[in-house]
Motif scaffolding. Structure first.
Motif, short mmCIF file in Angstrom:
data_model
loop_
_atom_site.label_atom_id
_atom_site.label_comp_id
_atom_site.label_asym_id
_atom_site.label_seq_id
_atom_site.Cartn_x
_atom_site.Cartn_y
_atom_site.Cartn_z
N GLY A 290 0.83 -1.23 0.08
CA GLY A 290 0.14 -0.23 0.02
C GLY A 290 0.56 1.14 0.10
O GLY A 290 -0.01 2.39 0.13
N THR A 291 2.23 1.13 -0.15
CA THR A 291 2.98 2.44 0.06
C THR A 291 4.13 2.31 -1.17
O THR A 291 4.37 1.11 -1.54
N GLU A 292 4.18 3.44 -1.70
CA GLU A 292 5.19 3.46 -2.80
C GLU A 292 6.29 4.82 -2.87
O GLU A 292 5.68 5.63 -1.97
N LEU A 293 7.04 4.57 -3.35
CA LEU A 293 8.02 5.75 -3.26
C LEU A 293 8.10 6.44 -4.76
O LEU A 293 8.18 5.74 -5.78
N GLY A 294 8.08 7.69 -4.86
CA GLY A 294 8.03 8.51 -6.04
C GLY A 294 6.54 8.72 -6.67
O GLY A 294 5.59 7.99 -6.08
N PHE A 295 6.40 9.55 -7.76
CA PHE A 295 4.95 10.01 -8.07
C PHE A 295 4.55 9.60 -9.54
O PHE A 295 3.86 10.06 -10.26
N GLY A 296 5.72 8.76 -10.19
CA GLY A 296 5.51 8.52 -11.79
C GLY A 296 5.32 9.56 -12.51
O GLY A 296 6.28 10.37 -12.59
N ALA A 297 4.54 9.41 -13.37
CA ALA A 297 4.42 9.86 -14.80
C ALA A 297 4.77 11.36 -14.76
O ALA A 297 3.87 12.17 -13.68
#
Length: 342
Positions: A290-297
């Motif tokens: 449920g957690t990730e690092l960074g914000f993609g596109a």
């Protein structure tokens, strides 16, 4: 958020191997930034969340809610919030947080109009610049990292500059709402690299837009979302009744494209040529469930699908600088007009 250089590319590397290597390098650099953020010491005797403040009253006292006109009701609310600000200033002074107290006293000064204030947990505030009771064009400023009560004047300065630009933009009356409705992360913190704060803030932003829609049902409402604030707006986009969402100085939104935002609002994106956020890798790295690092596109990438506007050559904090290209174009978007090319 801190500047992060792009991973270097080797010109002689075959096309089939260059992209995976670049991806590994970007992930390594992002991990290094997290390590650096964790290692940054906290300065000062008390962090912004540690300064105590009284619990705000649940609502405006009933004796102040009787006036029949929207202007009178708003004036009563503004007076109520000034009382809350002064009480919080006294509490901060007693605690020894004299800088916070001074900021709160300034906020409670004559001519200032707050829809909401809560000094606890770093502080929440919503200030009105302009006449909300008559406004037909409403801009909601959603700030990014390092915005708080101790240096609130910088946030308000952008709202004042935008309102001045709107006065010079043809059209009906306008108002700017400086929405400090969440606790923005510190730039040098892991919280600025993950969507946790945005996930907490987005329901509040969506509810706030609904409240403004009830006050001014026919008004054009635009969310202006700077830096980490663009992550907040993206999380609030689905179901919002805002007419437009503008992402500027954005590190990404956590979504792959405009369609993934699931919004009926028009989505705009802009970034100045001098903004260091362009060097942040546009990746998302899974962490705990449920957690990730960074914000993609990247929202200004044509593949993202946002409508783009010219944002000049200023730095990351210059989008609302008086007389600037991005300020003029943001005012035009708020007014429902096409932005200029330069």
């Amino acid at each position: 958020m801190a500047s992060l250089a792009r991973a270097p590319r080797t010109a002689r590397a075959p096309r089939t191997t260059r992209a995976p290597r670049a991806g590994r390098l970007r992930r390594a650099l992002l991990a290094a930034l997290v390590t650096a953020a964790v290692a940054v010491p906290v300065a000062g005797a008390a962090g912004p969340g540690e300064v105590p403040a009284p619990e705000p009253a649940a609502a405006v006292p009933s004796t102040a809610t009787g006036p029949p006109t929207p202007t009178a009701r708003l004036d009563a609310l503004y007076a109520h919030q000034r009382t809350a600000l002064r009480a919080a200033a006294r509490t901060a002074d007693a605690y020894g947080a004299h800088g916070r107290a001074a900021s709160l006293r300034t906020m409670a000064g004559p001519g200032r109009s707050f829809l909401a204030f809560d000094g606890r947990d770093g502080g929440r505030a919503v200030e009105v610049v302009g006449d909300l009771a008559r406004a037909e064009r409403i801009a909601v400023l959603v700030p990014g990292a390092d915005t708080g009560l101790d240096h609130y004047d910088r946030f308000r300065a952008g709202a004042v500059a935008l309102q001045d630009a709107l006065r010079r933009t043809p059209g009906p009356p306008a108002a700017v709402l400086a929405w400090l409705g969440y606790r923005p992360p510190a730039t040098a913190s892991t919280a600025s690299l993950t969507p946790g704060r945005a996930d907490q803030a987005s329901p509040r932003l969506r509810s706030f837009v609904e409240e403004i829609r009830r006050i001014r049902p026919a008004a054009r409402i635009t969310l202006l979302c700077h830096s980490y604030g663009s992550v907040v707006c993206a999380r609030a986009a689905a179901g919002t009744t805002a007419d437009a969402i503008v992402l500027y100085g954005s590190p990404g939104t956590g979504s792959d494209d405009v369609a993934a935002l699931r919004t009926r609002a028009a989505v705009w994106a802009g970034r100045s040529s001098g903004d260091w956020v362009a060097d942040v890798p546009h990746v998302r790295v899974p962490l705990l469930p449920g957690t990730e690092l960074g914000f993609g596109a990247d929202p200004v990438d044509p593949a993202f699908g946002a409508r783009r506007f010219a944002a000049g050559d200023g730095g990351h904090s210059d989008y609302l600088a008086p007389g600037s290209v991005p300020l003029r174009n943001l005012a035009r978007i708020v007014a429902g007009q096409e932005p200029a090319d330069a």
